[in-house]
Design a protein around this motif. Sequence first.
Motif, short mmCIF file in Angstrom:
data_model
loop_
_atom_site.label_atom_id
_atom_site.label_comp_id
_atom_site.label_asym_id
_atom_site.label_seq_id
_atom_site.Cartn_x
_atom_site.Cartn_y
_atom_site.Cartn_z
N PHE A 150 -6.50 1.61 -0.14
CA PHE A 150 -5.54 2.32 0.68
C PHE A 150 -4.64 3.24 -0.16
CE2 PHE A 150 -6.77 -1.28 3.23
CZ PHE A 150 -6.76 -0.80 4.53
N THR B 270 -1.95 14.09 -5.70
CA THR B 270 -3.12 13.65 -4.94
C THR B 270 -4.30 13.35 -5.86
OG1 THR B 270 -3.73 15.96 -4.58
CG2 THR B 270 -2.46 14.89 -2.85
N SER C 165 0.83 -1.20 0.00
CA SER C 165 0.00 0.00 0.00
C SER C 165 0.87 1.26 0.00
CB SER C 165 -0.92 0.01 1.23
OG SER C 165 -1.78 -1.11 1.24
N LEU C 166 1.93 1.25 0.81
CA LEU C 166 2.83 2.39 0.86
C LEU C 166 3.56 2.60 -0.46
CD1 LEU C 166 4.37 1.97 4.43
CD2 LEU C 166 2.90 3.84 3.65
N ALA D 32 -2.03 11.71 1.30
CA ALA D 32 -1.21 12.08 2.46
C ALA D 32 0.21 12.42 2.04
CB ALA D 32 -1.21 10.95 3.48
N ALA D 33 0.79 11.63 1.11
CA ALA D 33 2.15 11.87 0.65
C ALA D 33 2.25 13.19 -0.11
CB ALA D 33 2.62 10.72 -0.22
N GLY E 290 1.08 3.79 -3.02
CA GLY E 290 0.60 5.11 -2.65
C GLY E 290 1.62 6.19 -2.95
N PHE E 291 2.90 5.90 -2.70
CA PHE E 291 3.97 6.87 -2.94
C PHE E 291 4.38 6.93 -4.41
CE2 PHE E 291 4.47 7.19 1.58
CZ PHE E 291 5.10 8.42 1.79
N ILE F 72 -3.03 7.04 0.86
CA ILE F 72 -1.60 7.26 1.04
C ILE F 72 -1.08 8.26 0.02
CG2 ILE F 72 0.67 6.14 0.94
CD1 ILE F 72 -0.72 3.59 1.97
#
Length: 337
Positions: free
Chosen positions: A266, A109, A29-30, A273-274, A33-34, A270
């Motif tokens: 997710f 985003t 997920s990270l 948020a990133a 997401g990134f 992420i």
Amino acid sequence: MSTATSPLPTATPPRRTPIDWRIRFGVLSLIWGFSFLLIKVGTQSYAPFQVTFGRLFFGTAVLAVAIAVRRERLPRGLRTWGHLTVAAFILNAVPFSLFSYAELTIPSTLAGICNATSPLWGMLLSLVALSEDRPTRRRVGGLGLGFIGVLTVLGAWQGFSGLDVTGTAMALLASLSYAVGWIYVRRTLAGNSSSHLSLTGAQLFMATLQLAVVTPLFTDLPTSFPVVPLLAVVALGSLGTGLALLIQYGLVAEVGPTTGQMVTYFVPVIATAAGVAVLNEPLHWNTPVGAVVVLVGAALTQHRSSSSRTARKSEPKSPTPSAAPAPAPTPVTADQP
């Protein structure tokens, strides 16, 4: 990202890893997401096609090492390679390039949230192209709710003021491309005897060749190689494409496609948020609210009646050779952003 269906059965059972699947789920997920942040950083110094080529090159390199270590055989047959070439174009070359071009003018985003619409496109197209996918009230309601969420994210009531229409359209088209690619793969490569890993590696290799031809035609060779954007491209390829696909494959093999595809929900959180924390991108109330509505709608579109589930159990399992970056019942490599 996307952006999972059950992989093809392989000659040997999936290998267990000592790392708990929940930890790997969080890492995946990270990473995905990134990925949108990494695209944004990469395109600050390199042309979008160059970012896409680097992403595919380093992603293919990681899978090539995995294929060599596991002594997998590459797919055989001109017909299979022909289908993989088309799948590479629809699931990798096109969406990866579109996201890179989109992030020249829109925040990472917004790109991450647009990627989350892939399940909505997939459900809409599957109702037309896949006879076993019958509409239910819940799925149709989820589709409508999801697109209301998209309009909320885009601020439709404000006339989309301050929004780059071209960049947003590119990001949405990238998500649509994943959905189209999933249907194509399901129709042409389901039941292929090659392993998931070899199919994915071959598909990324073909996409790399496609970008190797296109990139020199439309871009000039960089006169300098700034370190941070270069590292972003390397990370995007080796982690966000290569390693992420290996993790996703292991998750699907161990806990099943339903749990494996939950990573879809997710990724936009992420990514948002990133983008806000690292890149200081602006965040208005309608962006997170709309994103939640999109994800709820996407989740509802994945609900199937008991008869549909029974029919799907008797189908040959389809291969999962994409980013992004997924999502939903799409090929693993279409998950990726």
